[in-house]
Design a protein around this motif. Structure first.
Motif, PDB file in Angstrom:
ATOM      1  N   GLU A 135       0.799  -1.167   0.102  1.00  0.00           N
ATOM      2  CA  GLU A 135       0.131  -0.074  -0.113  1.00  0.00           C
ATOM      3  C   GLU A 135       0.941   1.160  -0.054  1.00  0.00           C
ATOM      4  N   HIS A 136       2.042   1.299   0.690  1.00  0.00           N
ATOM      5  CA  HIS A 136       2.935   2.549   0.876  1.00  0.00           C
ATOM      6  C   HIS A 136       3.377   2.644  -0.572  1.00  0.00           C
ATOM      7  N   LYS A 137       4.030   1.600  -1.290  1.00  0.00           N
ATOM      8  CA  LYS A 137       4.679   1.739  -2.650  1.00  0.00           C
ATOM      9  C   LYS A 137       3.523   2.368  -3.404  1.00  0.00           C
ATOM     10  N   GLU A 138       2.312   2.080  -3.268  1.00  0.00           N
ATOM     11  CA  GLU A 138       1.070   2.355  -4.355  1.00  0.00           C
ATOM     12  C   GLU A 138       0.925   3.895  -4.205  1.00  0.00           C
ATOM     13  N   ALA A 139       0.901   4.163  -2.877  1.00  0.00           N
ATOM     14  CA  ALA A 139       0.543   5.508  -2.441  1.00  0.00           C
ATOM     15  C   ALA A 139       1.730   6.598  -2.929  1.00  0.00           C
ATOM     16  N   LEU A 140       3.208   6.018  -2.930  1.00  0.00           N
ATOM     17  CA  LEU A 140       4.061   6.901  -3.324  1.00  0.00           C
ATOM     18  C   LEU A 140       4.423   6.713  -4.868  1.00  0.00           C
ATOM     19  N   GLY A 142       1.797   7.328  -6.726  1.00  0.00           N
ATOM     20  CA  GLY A 142       1.054   8.417  -7.108  1.00  0.00           C
ATOM     21  C   GLY A 142       1.474   9.818  -6.736  1.00  0.00           C
ATOM     22  N   MET A 143       2.421  10.076  -6.205  1.00  0.00           N
ATOM     23  CA  MET A 143       2.943  11.325  -5.468  1.00  0.00           C
ATOM     24  C   MET A 143       3.936  11.750  -6.202  1.00  0.00           C
ATOM     25  N   SER A 144       3.918  13.232  -6.159  1.00  0.00           N
ATOM     26  CA  SER A 144       5.233  13.794  -6.570  1.00  0.00           C
ATOM     27  C   SER A 144       5.849  15.079  -5.802  1.00  0.00           C
ATOM     28  N   ASP A 145       4.706  15.341  -5.132  1.00  0.00           N
ATOM     29  CA  ASP A 145       5.387  16.462  -4.011  1.00  0.00           C
ATOM     30  C   ASP A 145       5.963  16.035  -2.932  1.00  0.00           C
ATOM     31  N   GLN A 146       7.215  16.625  -2.597  1.00  0.00           N
ATOM     32  CA  GLN A 146       8.026  16.088  -1.654  1.00  0.00           C
ATOM     33  C   GLN A 146       7.508  16.180  -0.342  1.00  0.00           C
ATOM     34  N   VAL A 147       6.615  17.102  -0.040  1.00  0.00           N
ATOM     35  CA  VAL A 147       5.856  17.137   1.336  1.00  0.00           C
ATOM     36  C   VAL A 147       4.993  16.119   1.718  1.00  0.00           C
ATOM     37  N   GLU A 148       4.033  15.830   0.540  1.00  0.00           N
ATOM     38  CA  GLU A 148       3.340  14.414   0.578  1.00  0.00           C
ATOM     39  C   GLU A 148       4.095  13.244   0.870  1.00  0.00           C
ATOM     40  N   ILE A 149       5.041  13.134   0.187  1.00  0.00           N
ATOM     41  CA  ILE A 149       5.839  11.858   0.163  1.00  0.00           C
ATOM     42  C   ILE A 149       6.458  11.697   1.646  1.00  0.00           C
ATOM     43  N   GLU A 151       5.189  12.918   4.252  1.00  0.00           N
ATOM     44  CA  GLU A 151       4.043  12.670   5.144  1.00  0.00           C
ATOM     45  C   GLU A 151       3.587  11.220   4.967  1.00  0.00           C
ATOM     46  N   GLU A 152       3.867  10.683   3.751  1.00  0.00           N
ATOM     47  CA  GLU A 152       3.446   9.281   3.526  1.00  0.00           C
ATOM     48  C   GLU A 152       4.234   8.150   4.335  1.00  0.00           C
ATOM     49  N   TYR A 154       6.213   9.156   6.992  1.00  0.00           N
ATOM     50  CA  TYR A 154       5.987   9.056   8.318  1.00  0.00           C
ATOM     51  C   TYR A 154       4.561   8.399   8.832  1.00  0.00           C
ATOM     52  N   VAL A 155       3.742   8.429   8.034  1.00  0.00           N
ATOM     53  CA  VAL A 155       2.485   7.755   8.387  1.00  0.00           C
ATOM     54  C   VAL A 155       2.857   6.173   8.386  1.00  0.00           C
ATOM     55  N   HIS A 156       3.621   5.653   7.021  1.00  0.00           N
ATOM     56  CA  HIS A 156       4.036   4.422   7.025  1.00  0.00           C
ATOM     57  C   HIS A 156       4.735   3.936   8.129  1.00  0.00           C
ATOM     58  N   LYS A 157       5.534   4.512   8.514  1.00  0.00           N
ATOM     59  CA  LYS A 157       6.688   4.393   9.924  1.00  0.00           C
ATOM     60  C   LYS A 157       5.594   3.952  11.003  1.00  0.00           C
ATOM     61  N   ASN A 158       4.662   4.833  11.259  1.00  0.00           N
ATOM     62  CA  ASN A 158       3.676   4.687  12.367  1.00  0.00           C
ATOM     63  C   ASN A 158       2.834   3.328  12.259  1.00  0.00           C
ATOM     64  N   ARG A 159       2.553   2.972  10.972  1.00  0.00           N
ATOM     65  CA  ARG A 159       1.532   1.877  10.755  1.00  0.00           C
ATOM     66  C   ARG A 159       2.579   0.517  10.954  1.00  0.00           C
ATOM     67  N   ILE A 160       3.808   0.795  10.791  1.00  0.00           N
ATOM     68  CA  ILE A 160       4.654  -0.466  11.031  1.00  0.00           C
ATOM     69  C   ILE A 160       4.928  -0.646  12.400  1.00  0.00           C
ATOM     70  N   SER A 161       5.004   0.272  13.027  1.00  0.00           N
ATOM     71  CA  SER A 161       5.144   0.719  14.535  1.00  0.00           C
ATOM     72  C   SER A 161       4.049   0.090  15.269  1.00  0.00           C
ATOM     73  N   ASN A 162       2.932   0.509  14.738  1.00  0.00           N
ATOM     74  CA  ASN A 162       1.537  -0.150  15.455  1.00  0.00           C
ATOM     75  C   ASN A 162       1.382  -1.469  15.185  1.00  0.00           C
ATOM     76  N   GLU A 163       1.930  -2.244  13.873  1.00  0.00           N
ATOM     77  CA  GLU A 163       1.761  -3.353  13.623  1.00  0.00           C
ATOM     78  C   GLU A 163       2.589  -4.057  14.562  1.00  0.00           C
TER      79      GLU A 163
END
Length: 192
Positions: A135-140, A142-149, A151-152, A154-163
């Motif tokens: 899901e992370h690779k798919e989200a990345l 579709g993104m080109s903006d460095q800020v969005e990347i 943030e994604e 950061y969110v991915h690291k949090n999801r891994i940590s939660n898992e």
């Protein structure tokens, strides 16, 4: 139990049932032997202590009640002494039964179940991590903006940590279940 099978709570209860029945039968016999012995000794000791603390009774009333309770206490102690060997034999019988059968009938099956459950939890964890990575690779993609990347990521690291926390929580639950099964034997012995 088949190897690798994860026991349900009902299956675990069924494994414990013969042990509970055998020890329960012995406990009932012990309770019957203690009913007019140990139980009455404790009761009369408490009654004597209550009479001694009672400020509303005169000295003569206290002495007569204490004398009456002490007579009954000595009878109860005699019954207790008479049944002491029988009770000790029953307790020894229950302990030897548990020593001989507890692991064979119950604990080993629960231990195997916990190991299978732990392996399944790890496999499920790996699958969820792979799904998160996908899901992370798919989200990345579709993104080109460095800020969005950023943030994604950061969110991915949090999801891994939660898992990882979820896996630790599941492993602790399994460890607690195994420990509860192990201590069940001592719980039965303490009840005797």
């Amino acid at each position: 139990m088949a190897n690798g099978e994860i026991l349900t709570a009902e299956q675990e209860r069924q494994l414990r049932q013969p042990i509970d029945e055998y020890v329960g039968k012995i406990q009932k016999e012990i309770d019957e032997l203690r009913e007019h012995g140990t139980a009455e000794v404790i009761e009369y000791q408490n009654l004597i202590a209550n009479v001694k603390r009672d400020k509303t009774l005169s000295k003569g009333e206290k002495e007569s009640e204490i004398k009456e309770f002490e007579a009954k206490l000595s009878q109860a102690k005699a019954i207790e002494a008479q049944n002491k060997d029988k009770v000790a034999k029953l307790i020894s019988d229950a302990e030897s039964y548990l020593k001989e059968n507890f692991e064979k009938l119950y604990y080993n099956a629960v231990k195997e179940s916990c190991e299978a459950e732990k392996a399944k939890a790890l496999e499920d964890h790996k699958q969820r991590l792979a799904q998160l990575e996908k899901e992370h690779k798919e989200a990345l993609a579709g993104m080109s903006d460095q800020v969005e990347i950023k943030e994604e990521n950061y969110v991915h690291k949090n999801r891994i940590s939660n898992e990882k926390l979820e896996l630790e929580k599941e492993n602790q639950r399994i460890k607690d279940r195994k420990h509860d099964a192990f201590t069940y034997k001592y719980h039965l012995i303490d009840l005797l």
